[in-house]
Design an enzyme around this catalytic site. Structure first.
Site, mmCIF file in Angstrom:
data_model
loop_
_atom_site.group_PDB
_atom_site.id
_atom_site.type_symbol
_atom_site.label_atom_id
_atom_site.label_comp_id
_atom_site.label_asym_id
_atom_site.label_seq_id
_atom_site.Cartn_x
_atom_site.Cartn_y
_atom_site.Cartn_z
ATOM 1 N N GLY A 1 52.042 35.211 25.530
ATOM 2 C CA GLY A 1 53.305 35.715 24.970
ATOM 3 C C GLY A 1 53.768 36.921 25.779
ATOM 4 O O GLY A 1 53.128 37.328 26.750
ATOM 5 N N PHE A 2 54.865 37.485 25.331
ATOM 6 C CA PHE A 2 55.458 38.610 26.062
ATOM 7 C C PHE A 2 54.484 39.791 26.131
ATOM 8 O O PHE A 2 54.028 40.186 27.216
ATOM 9 C CB PHE A 2 56.767 38.974 25.359
ATOM 10 C CG PHE A 2 57.454 40.192 25.869
ATOM 11 C CD1 PHE A 2 57.592 40.428 27.238
ATOM 12 C CD2 PHE A 2 58.002 41.116 24.981
ATOM 13 C CE1 PHE A 2 58.246 41.553 27.702
ATOM 14 C CE2 PHE A 2 58.656 42.240 25.438
ATOM 15 C CZ PHE A 2 58.776 42.465 26.789
ATOM 16 N N TYR B 1 58.345 36.923 7.519
ATOM 17 C CA TYR B 1 57.608 37.478 8.661
ATOM 18 C C TYR B 1 57.019 38.848 8.290
ATOM 19 O O TYR B 1 55.821 39.097 8.443
ATOM 20 C CB TYR B 1 58.556 37.583 9.858
ATOM 21 C CG TYR B 1 58.026 38.326 11.044
ATOM 22 C CD1 TYR B 1 56.877 37.892 11.707
ATOM 23 C CD2 TYR B 1 58.674 39.457 11.534
ATOM 24 C CE1 TYR B 1 56.402 38.576 12.823
ATOM 25 C CE2 TYR B 1 58.208 40.140 12.645
ATOM 26 C CZ TYR B 1 57.076 39.696 13.278
ATOM 27 O OH TYR B 1 56.608 40.375 14.376
ATOM 28 N N ASP C 1 46.784 30.523 23.713
ATOM 29 C CA ASP C 1 48.209 30.477 23.368
ATOM 30 C C ASP C 1 48.669 29.044 23.177
ATOM 31 O O ASP C 1 48.214 28.135 23.873
ATOM 32 C CB ASP C 1 49.041 31.131 24.481
ATOM 33 C CG ASP C 1 50.335 31.726 23.954
ATOM 34 O OD1 ASP C 1 50.499 32.946 24.043
ATOM 35 O OD2 ASP C 1 51.181 30.958 23.425
ATOM 36 N N ALA D 1 48.310 42.903 15.807
ATOM 37 C CA ALA D 1 49.719 43.150 16.153
ATOM 38 C C ALA D 1 50.568 42.997 14.911
ATOM 39 O O ALA D 1 50.780 41.893 14.415
ATOM 40 C CB ALA D 1 50.166 42.164 17.222
ATOM 41 N N LYS E 1 53.001 39.777 7.854
ATOM 42 C CA LYS E 1 52.363 40.840 8.651
ATOM 43 C C LYS E 1 51.814 41.956 7.746
ATOM 44 O O LYS E 1 50.737 42.492 7.995
ATOM 45 C CB LYS E 1 53.365 41.412 9.665
ATOM 46 C CG LYS E 1 53.625 40.476 10.834
ATOM 47 C CD LYS E 1 52.394 40.353 11.714
ATOM 48 C CE LYS E 1 52.618 39.521 12.940
ATOM 49 N NZ LYS E 1 51.411 39.360 13.767
#
Ligand code: UDP
Length: 324
Positions: A10-11, A146, A31, A114, A150
């Site tokens: 990912g980024f 989301y 990933d 994260a 989280k």
């Protein structure tokens, strides 16, 4: 160290892979996406890429068991996807997190989790400190799945620590940007605007453009993540990682236009036309970053203009290269 990075292609994950390999670690990136963002590392003797899902428990068990440290960065993290695919978002962002924490706790392996600035929701009292209130909307609104996943993941970190001794650090990001973010025209606001600028379309500013974000450049953020991850003092804490500079989305469009010497006009589009009814925007988002500064000395140092210039140059040269 042997390090597992979920979401390693990912980024954010791809930058972590590069830094950790550079520092001499053995890194495995897991990933769902292909290895485009880490293609320069493929073939490196200390780097392994596995294309697979964090929902694959057998695979997780094997990989977690081999690791000294885990960065759990695999997540669905873009608003378009969590509005359109709330179940997939919850499965990946919550269920897989529980599995990883459970496996890591059983072997006392440290997890860097994260998380996100989304968890503060629409708390109007910016800048937000780590222990500030969370103000989220109704569960009928997909946008909040989301943030909820989280935040529950964070609760699980504390709970696993309390009852099963799990070592962890929580990192909360605030609008990270830079080269290799999303495909041009997709995902987050900067790649979307960039595609529009590069193809001379109108710039789609949602609402009146007065909503604010604090944009943080990827190299700064990577350093911040590593600083807290490798610090003993930072264990069992959560950290905002971001820039203190608050920018409206309209200003962002104007700065990008100036930095790239672009010509596109700006168009204002109601949110409901873009996302339908299951979306609510966050009016202001700004971090208080005193805690990370105090514990590690880190702060963001790249100006928005500087970071945007590098990002614009990257997308200009390689507008279609990143396919995720
Ligand atoms: N935004 C916009 N035009 C776009 C995409 C995004 O005006 O084409 C706005 C979006 O409504 C939000 C802000 O830019 O207010 C940041 O959106 P992004 O999707 O990057 O992430 P968020 O911070 O909302 O998670």
């Amino acid at each position: 160290m042997r390090i597992l990075i979920t979401g390693g292609a990912g980024f954010l994950g791809s930058y972590l892979c590069e830094s950790l390999i550079r520092d001499g670690n053995e890194v495995t990136a897991l990933d769902l996406a292909g290895p485009e963002r880490v293609k320069d590392l493929l073939g490196h003797k200390k780097f392994t890429f596995i294309q697979g899902s964090v929902l694959d428990k057998k695979l997780l068990k094997e990989e977690v068991g081999k690791s000294d440290l885990i960065f759990h960065f695999a997540a669905i993290a873009n608003p378009q996807t969590y509005v359109l695919k709330p179940l997939t978002t919850l499965e990946i962002d919550l269920r897989a997190t529980l599995d990883i924490l459970e496996l890591a706790a059983a072997k006392s392996i440290k997890v860097v989790f994260a998380s996100t600035s989304e968890i503060y929701g629409r708390n109007p009292n910016v800048p937000w400190k780590e222990d500030d209130e969370r103000v989220l909307g109704s569960t009928k609104i997909n946008r909040w799945c989301y943030a909820t996943a989280k935040a529950a993941g964070e609760h699980y970190c504390y709970a696993y620590r309390q009852q099963k001794g799990l070592p962890f650090v929580i990192v909360r990001f605030f609008n990270v940007y830079g080269p290799r973010e999303d495909d041009p025209g997709t995902g987050r606001v900067i790649p979307i605007f960039l595609k529009q600028f590069l193809t001379k379309e109108k710039i789609s500013v949602h609402g009146d453009g007065k909503q604010t974000r604090s944009f943080a450049y990827i190299d700064d953020v990577t350093k911040g993540i590593l600083a807290v991850s490798l610090s003993k003092k930072a264990e069992y804490m959560s950290f905002n990682i971001g820039s203190k500079r608050e920018t409206t989305i309209l200003e962002l469009a104007q700065i990008m236009k100036k930095m790239g010497r672009f010509e596109s006009e700006i168009a204002f589009i109601p949110h409901v036309e873009v996302f339908g009814e299951s979306y609510e925007d966050i009016p202001r988002r700004v971090p208080n970053v005193d805690r990370i500064k105090e514990i590690t000395g880190w702060k963001a140092t790249t100006s928005l203009e500087e970071g945007l210039k590098i990002t614009i140059d990257y997308y200009r040269k390689r507008p279609e290269t990143i396919k995720v």
